[in-house]
Design a protein around this motif. Structure first.
Motif, short mmCIF file in Angstrom:
data_model
loop_
_atom_site.label_atom_id
_atom_site.label_comp_id
_atom_site.label_asym_id
_atom_site.label_seq_id
_atom_site.Cartn_x
_atom_site.Cartn_y
_atom_site.Cartn_z
N THR A 7 -35.77 1.72 1.05
CA THR A 7 -34.53 0.57 1.38
C THR A 7 -34.64 -0.33 -0.14
OG1 THR A 7 -36.39 -1.08 2.20
CG2 THR A 7 -35.37 0.26 3.58
N ILE A 8 -33.69 -1.39 -0.08
CA ILE A 8 -33.45 -2.23 -1.12
C ILE A 8 -34.97 -3.04 -1.30
CG2 ILE A 8 -32.48 -4.16 0.04
CD1 ILE A 8 -31.13 -2.93 -3.17
N GLU A 19 -35.06 -8.87 -4.87
CA GLU A 19 -34.30 -7.94 -3.99
C GLU A 19 -32.91 -8.30 -4.48
OE1 GLU A 19 -34.46 -8.06 0.21
OE2 GLU A 19 -36.51 -8.63 -0.02
N ALA A 22 -32.27 -6.17 -7.56
CA ALA A 22 -32.37 -4.66 -7.22
C ALA A 22 -31.00 -4.60 -6.89
CB ALA A 22 -33.56 -4.40 -6.24
N TYR A 23 -30.57 -5.15 -5.75
CA TYR A 23 -29.16 -5.36 -5.38
C TYR A 23 -27.87 -5.03 -6.31
CZ TYR A 23 -25.05 -5.77 -2.28
OH TYR A 23 -23.80 -5.43 -1.61
N ALA A 26 -28.28 -2.01 -8.31
CA ALA A 26 -27.64 -0.74 -7.51
C ALA A 26 -26.01 -0.78 -7.84
CB ALA A 26 -28.26 -0.79 -6.19
N LYS A 35 -25.27 4.52 -0.32
CA LYS A 35 -25.20 3.62 0.65
C LYS A 35 -25.03 4.67 1.98
CE LYS A 35 -23.21 -0.78 -0.81
NZ LYS A 35 -22.10 -1.64 -0.59
N SER A 39 -25.76 0.12 3.80
CA SER A 39 -26.91 -0.27 3.35
C SER A 39 -27.45 0.47 2.13
CB SER A 39 -27.99 -0.35 4.42
OG SER A 39 -27.74 -1.28 5.47
N TRP A 40 -27.88 -0.01 1.21
CA TRP A 40 -28.51 0.71 -0.05
C TRP A 40 -29.86 1.61 0.29
CZ3 TRP A 40 -26.06 2.17 -4.27
CH2 TRP A 40 -24.89 1.43 -4.61
#
Length: 64
Positions: A7-8, A19, A22-23, A26, A35, A39-40
């Motif tokens: 997950t992220i 986080e 990271a988001y 991405a 996705k 959600s990544w």
């Protein structure tokens, strides 16, 4: 056992970054991810390959 899909939050912990960072990475396509339902998700092996590539380019003045 370590999951192949992260997950992220997990990828942020793995890369030792925030986080939100990271988001952003991405979303900008700077780290490999995809996705699922908005959600990544990240394949652990893709992140490891990306780290190797970035480490090599950093030796030539590359930047994330």
């Amino acid at each position: 056992m370590q999951s192949e899909i992260m997950t992220i939050k997990e990828v942020a912990e793995y890369l030792k970054i925030n986080e939100k960072t990271a988001y952003r990475l991405a979303s900008e396509g700077k780290i490999p991810g995809f996705k699922v339902g908005g959600s990544w998700r990240f394949r652990h092996s893709d992140i490891d390959d990306w780290i190797d590539k970035e480490a090599k380019s950093a030796g030539r003045g590359g930047k994330i």
